[in-house]
Design an enzyme around this catalytic site. Structure first.
Site, PDB file in Angstrom:
ATOM      1  N   GLU A  65      46.543  12.991  31.990  1.00 26.49           N
ATOM      2  CA  GLU A  65      45.917  13.048  33.329  1.00 26.49           C
ATOM      3  C   GLU A  65      44.882  12.092  33.561  1.00 26.49           C
ATOM      4  O   GLU A  65      44.717  11.308  34.512  1.00 26.49           O
ATOM      5  CB  GLU A  65      45.180  14.286  33.354  1.00 26.49           C
ATOM      6  CG  GLU A  65      46.141  15.717  33.503  1.00 26.49           C
ATOM      7  CD  GLU A  65      45.021  16.872  33.291  1.00 26.49           C
ATOM      8  OE1 GLU A  65      44.972  17.755  34.239  1.00 26.49           O
ATOM      9  OE2 GLU A  65      44.812  17.104  32.208  1.00 26.49           O
ATOM     10  N   TYR A  66      44.255  11.763  32.242  1.00 24.70           N
ATOM     11  CA  TYR A  66      43.703  10.562  32.447  1.00 24.70           C
ATOM     12  C   TYR A  66      44.094   9.015  32.726  1.00 24.70           C
ATOM     13  O   TYR A  66      43.705   8.564  33.573  1.00 24.70           O
ATOM     14  CB  TYR A  66      42.845  10.297  30.890  1.00 24.70           C
ATOM     15  CG  TYR A  66      41.810   9.201  30.699  1.00 24.70           C
ATOM     16  CD1 TYR A  66      40.445   9.235  31.153  1.00 24.70           C
ATOM     17  CD2 TYR A  66      42.273   8.052  30.224  1.00 24.70           C
ATOM     18  CE1 TYR A  66      39.638   8.306  30.866  1.00 24.70           C
ATOM     19  CE2 TYR A  66      41.278   6.980  30.135  1.00 24.70           C
ATOM     20  CZ  TYR A  66      39.870   7.162  30.304  1.00 24.70           C
ATOM     21  OH  TYR A  66      39.097   5.962  30.374  1.00 24.70           O
ATOM     22  N   LYS A 122      22.014   5.791   8.575  1.00 24.24           N
ATOM     23  CA  LYS A 122      22.097   4.391   8.535  1.00 24.24           C
ATOM     24  C   LYS A 122      23.541   4.414   8.617  1.00 24.24           C
ATOM     25  O   LYS A 122      24.165   4.397   7.646  1.00 24.24           O
ATOM     26  CB  LYS A 122      21.567   3.625   7.501  1.00 24.24           C
ATOM     27  CG  LYS A 122      21.319   2.391   7.529  1.00 24.24           C
ATOM     28  CD  LYS A 122      20.556   1.633   6.429  1.00 24.24           C
ATOM     29  CE  LYS A 122      20.316   0.191   6.693  1.00 24.24           C
ATOM     30  NZ  LYS A 122      21.445  -0.801   6.916  1.00 24.24           N
ATOM     31  N   GLU A 162      24.572   0.279  16.598  1.00 22.55           N
ATOM     32  CA  GLU A 162      25.626   0.017  15.907  1.00 22.55           C
ATOM     33  C   GLU A 162      26.869   0.193  16.389  1.00 22.55           C
ATOM     34  O   GLU A 162      27.348   1.173  16.801  1.00 22.55           O
ATOM     35  CB  GLU A 162      25.296   0.576  14.436  1.00 22.55           C
ATOM     36  CG  GLU A 162      25.850   0.050  13.546  1.00 22.55           C
ATOM     37  CD  GLU A 162      25.017  -0.649  12.512  1.00 22.55           C
ATOM     38  OE1 GLU A 162      23.843  -1.149  12.908  1.00 22.55           O
ATOM     39  OE2 GLU A 162      25.481  -1.216  11.313  1.00 22.55           O
ATOM     40  N   CYS A 192      58.340  -5.056 -23.530  1.00 26.59           N
ATOM     41  CA  CYS A 192      57.455  -3.954 -23.521  1.00 26.59           C
ATOM     42  C   CYS A 192      56.212  -4.694 -24.308  1.00 26.59           C
ATOM     43  O   CYS A 192      56.518  -5.336 -25.175  1.00 26.59           O
ATOM     44  CB  CYS A 192      57.884  -2.750 -24.294  1.00 26.59           C
ATOM     45  SG  CYS A 192      56.383  -1.694 -24.867  1.00 26.59           S
ATOM     46  N   CYS A 211      56.269  -3.057 -27.994  1.00 26.01           N
ATOM     47  CA  CYS A 211      57.345  -3.009 -29.048  1.00 26.01           C
ATOM     48  C   CYS A 211      58.180  -4.291 -28.816  1.00 26.01           C
ATOM     49  O   CYS A 211      58.837  -4.499 -29.639  1.00 26.01           O
ATOM     50  CB  CYS A 211      57.912  -1.806 -29.136  1.00 26.01           C
ATOM     51  SG  CYS A 211      58.984  -1.623 -27.579  1.00 26.01           S
TER      52      CYS A 211
HETATM   53  S1  IVH Z   1      16.788   0.833  13.550  1.00 28.15           S
HETATM   54  C1  IVH Z   1      13.701  -3.111  12.684  1.00 28.15           C
HETATM   55  N1  IVH Z   1      18.315   2.575  13.031  1.00 28.15           N
HETATM   56  O1  IVH Z   1      20.385  -1.606   9.756  1.00 28.15           O
HETATM   57  C2  IVH Z   1      15.100  -2.633  12.742  1.00 28.15           C
HETATM   58  N2  IVH Z   1      19.141   0.402  12.238  1.00 28.15           N
HETATM   59  O2  IVH Z   1      18.768  -3.684   7.902  1.00 28.15           O
HETATM   60  C3  IVH Z   1      15.337  -1.305  13.499  1.00 28.15           C
HETATM   61  N3  IVH Z   1      21.137   0.077  11.035  1.00 28.15           N
HETATM   62  O3  IVH Z   1      21.681  -4.470  11.044  1.00 28.15           O
HETATM   63  C4  IVH Z   1      16.607  -0.868  13.179  1.00 28.15           C
HETATM   64  N4  IVH Z   1      21.807   2.370  11.339  1.00 28.15           N
HETATM   65  O4  IVH Z   1      21.894  -2.435  12.518  1.00 28.15           O
HETATM   66  C5  IVH Z   1      18.131   1.268  12.808  1.00 28.15           C
HETATM   67  N5  IVH Z   1      20.137   4.253  12.694  1.00 28.15           N
HETATM   68  C6  IVH Z   1      19.828   3.012  12.647  1.00 28.15           C
HETATM   69  C7  IVH Z   1      20.585   1.980  11.900  1.00 28.15           C
HETATM   70  C8  IVH Z   1      20.161   0.847  11.853  1.00 28.15           C
HETATM   71  C9  IVH Z   1      22.249   0.993  10.702  1.00 28.15           C
HETATM   72  C10 IVH Z   1      21.359  -0.980  10.622  1.00 28.15           C
HETATM   73  C11 IVH Z   1      20.928  -2.123  11.794  1.00 28.15           C
HETATM   74  C12 IVH Z   1      20.784  -3.478  10.982  1.00 28.15           C
HETATM   75  C13 IVH Z   1      20.196  -2.998   9.766  1.00 28.15           C
HETATM   76  C14 IVH Z   1      18.976  -3.393   9.404  1.00 28.15           C
END
Ligand code: IVH
Length: 664
Positions: free
Chosen positions: A33-34, A113, A170, A403, A406
């Site tokens: 559909e999309y 992160k 990110e 081998c 051996c």
């Molecule tokens: S906040 C002052 N939140 O980590 C910087 N960074 O070492 C504030 N990164 O390449 C960044 N997950 O892209 C923030 N949840 C997150 C993150 C994040 C990954 C990465 C960022 C940067 C690195 C910084």
């Protein structure tokens, strides 16, 4: 309906479904559909090119390729984050923050992160105009054309009160897309990406946006360049971004004080494997923006944020050599010898490379810098070479023609190479080691080091010779004194009487593991019967297919194998089939796999084992999926936890005594 009305209607509806699908993961319509709506919109736009706007969903499929990237200057630099490697370092950060602010309770906005690529998106009057990678923090690459193909990036937002909004976040590739991409590349014979981060980076830094468009990338927003203009708290900024249609991590939490932050970290460690994206730690940010401003920034990183890093599950190291190991059945297995490296909490110095095909598929060369990976408690694996680190000293690996132990000619069999000399010392050692192992003759103390000496020093060439060893023989070996020699000898002697399933397993027939061995022992009266039946009869045994039946049949046809069995019997080894003798198929334990753990009250563990075996039970030492009952005495330990996890029936001693008809 006027084309313009329909176009606007389609744009609105498609954008809604983009959001449902790519941002909040809850699609409302089928892909078909999309696609139909997208095709309709594209056709209308083609007929009315003057109506195409830059925020139309059709503009996401990827325009013409670029000749080169242009730099993107970040108005306000994208800084990096200091790391905390353990709880103490996190505590030190918390104390610094408290001291600086003169406050006791600090709230932190915590989130995963991401292990991807940092990106900045620039919106002018609510329209996405530019986007680029972080680069060195001040200048990155302008990848606007590619970012536009990422459906979780809104092309328009409603925060128009400001001339400009810079959103940071990110770009990641979800684990599923990563796997699918690599499978596809493998099928086409293209080099594989080492991890989702490399795949995301490689996909975003494409001159041809049509390639990026096919790569299912996701953008997670985690902040803006000037948060104070939006809200006095980081967590509210994230809520606002979410309200604007950005994908913001659902796992974000505000935690007050160190204990709450640590609890969050522990929870993320637990759920990490199951998350759809890779994360390598937790980012902990002071939630209050005025506090952030008061803390300020150092040269490269702000004082208000720290990344609590998880132990890496990937690392790079040197592939020093590829050794070839000879297994019990003669199979040559290449093994990577690595410069020792810490990954996922353990030191890795070797990793199996399985077979030659696998080495070719990964494109590994000796002396390569390689990427090592260890996920959860999975065995370490060599993922890929780091091609950019090649310096011309790398050499291709070749399977030896002879081998390595051996010197006999090696035979190729499919993807495997095999030493076919059954008197190869490597094969003899592996066979002896297997013979003595827990599920076979269970000769405690006969580890691989001693087995090696038996072969190298005493010229032991088969298992039957074990039963003829003398004290003076063993005293010739390293680490043996009178007592230890006699202990081992009596241990060996005590194993002459052995259950038929253990005996069969100990022979080391290809494809015959503990389960097949016990199925065979249950089916046949005796060793003699097993040795004389036809292939057809073997395939009638429950759980035995043609390949296994052939393997068993060939084994017993081989005159060397028959001679070895003959020698074992002569040496006094007597396999007995308890199930045949006691004929107790009505016992609840008959044919069941049972394991004991902890201390029993009324009998010793070995008495309990004998009792169970006499009723036709198969006593095993480890808890696995095939186990039927775990009998737990006092102080049961980890076997109990494992059994509970696997949902295996756990009996106490009374229940066991009841089952063996020995009423307490
Ligand atoms: S906040 C002052 N939140 O980590 C910087 N960074 O070492 C504030 N990164 O390449 C960044 N997950 O892209 C923030 N949840 C997150 C993150 C994040 C990954 C990465 C960022 C940067 C690195 C910084």
């Amino acid at each position: 309906m006027a084309a313009v009305t329909r176009i606007n209607e389609l744009k609105r509806v498609i954008n809604h479904h983009n959001y449902q699908y790519y941002v909040i993961d809850s699609p409302e319509i089928s892909d078909g559909e999309y696609d139909a709506m997208m095709r309709e919109l594209a056709a209308l736009e083609e007929a009315n090119p003057e109506m195409i706007t830059s925020d139309s969903p059709t503009r996401r499929v990827g325009g013409a390729p670029l000749a080169e990237f242009t730099p993107m200057f970040h108005r306000i630099p994208l800084l990096s984050i200091d790391n905390a490697m353990d709880e103490d370092e996190l505590k030190a950060f918390h104390e610094r923050v408290r001291k600086w602010l003169g406050a006791t309770d600090i709230s932190y906005c915590c989130e995963p992160k991401f292990d991807g690529l940092a990106v900045e998106l620039v919106y002018e009057k609510g329209t996405l105009v530019r986007g680029g990678t972080r680069g060195d923090g001040s200048v990155g690459e302008d990848v606007t054309h590619n970012l536009r193909t990422i459906r979780s990036i809104p092309l328009k937002i409603s925060i128009k009160s400001h001339e400009m909004l810079e959103v940071r976040g990110e770009v990641v590739m979800l684990k599923d897309s990563f796997r699918a991409l690599n499978e596809d590349r493998a099928a086409k014979g293209e080099p594989l990406f080492a991890n989702p981060r490399n795949a995301a980076a490689g996909s975003l830094r494409q001159l041809d946006p049509r390639i990026t468009a096919q790569r299912s990338l996701v953008f997670f927003a985690y902040g803006v360049s000037e948060p104070a203009r939006l809200s006095p708290s980081q967590s509210k900024v994230l809520d606002m971004l979410s309200g604007e249609g950005f994908r913001v991590n659902n796992e974000r939490r505000v935690c007050t004080g160190l204990d709450e932050v640590m609890a969050y970290v522990e929870r993320m460690k637990d759920i990490r494997e199951g998350l759809p994206y890779e994360m390598d730690g937790v980012v902990v940010k002071v939630d209050s923006i005025p506090y952030q401003e008061s803390l300020g920034v150092k040269a490269k990183s702000p004082r208000w944020v720290i990344a609590f890093k998880f132990p890496p599950t990937q690392a790079t190291t040197q592939l020093l050599n590829i050794e070839v190991q000879v297994g019990r059945t003669g199979t040559l297995t290449p093994v990577a010898i690595l410069e020792p490296v810490h990954v996922g909490g353990v030191t890795v110095s070797r990793a199996t490379l399985h077979n030659l095909d696998e080495i070719k598929r990964k494109g590994l060369m000796i002396s390569d810098t390689v990427l090592i990976q260890r996920a959860g408690d999975v065995i370490p694996e060599v993922v890929s070479p780091v091609i950019s680190k090649r310096d011309g000293t790398q050499v291709e690996f070749r399977m030896p023609e002879n081998c390595p132990v051996c010197g006999s000619q090696v035979e190729a069999e499919g993807v495997y190479y095999r030493c076919i000399n059954m008197s190869c010392p490597a094969i003899i050692k592996e066979r002896l080691y297997h013979f003595a192992s827990k599920d076979a003759f269970d000769i405690e103390g006969l580890g691989i080091r001693i087995v090696e000496q038996l072969v190298d020093v005493l010229n032991v060439s088969d298992a039957s010779t074990l039963f003829a060893l003398t004290e003076s023989d063993l005293l010739k070996l390293e680490g043996f004194a009178e007592l230890s020699a006699n202990n081992l000898l009596s241990m060996i002697a005590s194993r002459k009487s052995v259950s038929l399933d253990r005996f069969i397993y100990a022979l080391g027939i290809r494809h015959v593991g503990t389960t097949t061995a016990s199925d065979l022992a249950k089916h046949f009266e005796s060793l003699e019967e097993l040795m004389s039946v036809s292939k057809d009869e073997l395939s009638k045994v429950k759980g035995i297919g043609e390949v296994v039946a052939s393997s068993i049949h060939n084994f017993f046809e081989n005159k060397d194998n028959r001679a070895e069995i003959e020698r074992l019997l002569k040496a006094g080894v007597s396999p007995h089939n308890d199930r045949a003798r006691s004929a107790a198929p009505d016992s609840v334990l008959y044919g069941k796999r049972i394991c004991f753990t902890g201390t029993l009250d009324r009998m010793s563990r070995s008495e309990a084992k004998k009792k169970a075996e006499s009723l036709g039970a198969i006593v095993v030492d480890t808890v696995g999926k095939q186990l039927d009952y775990l009998v737990a005495g006092a102080g049961p330990g980890s076997k109990l936890d494992k059994a509970v996890k696997l949902g295996i029936a756990v009996w106490d001693e009374a229940r066991f005594l009841d089952a063996v008809g020995d009423k307490a």
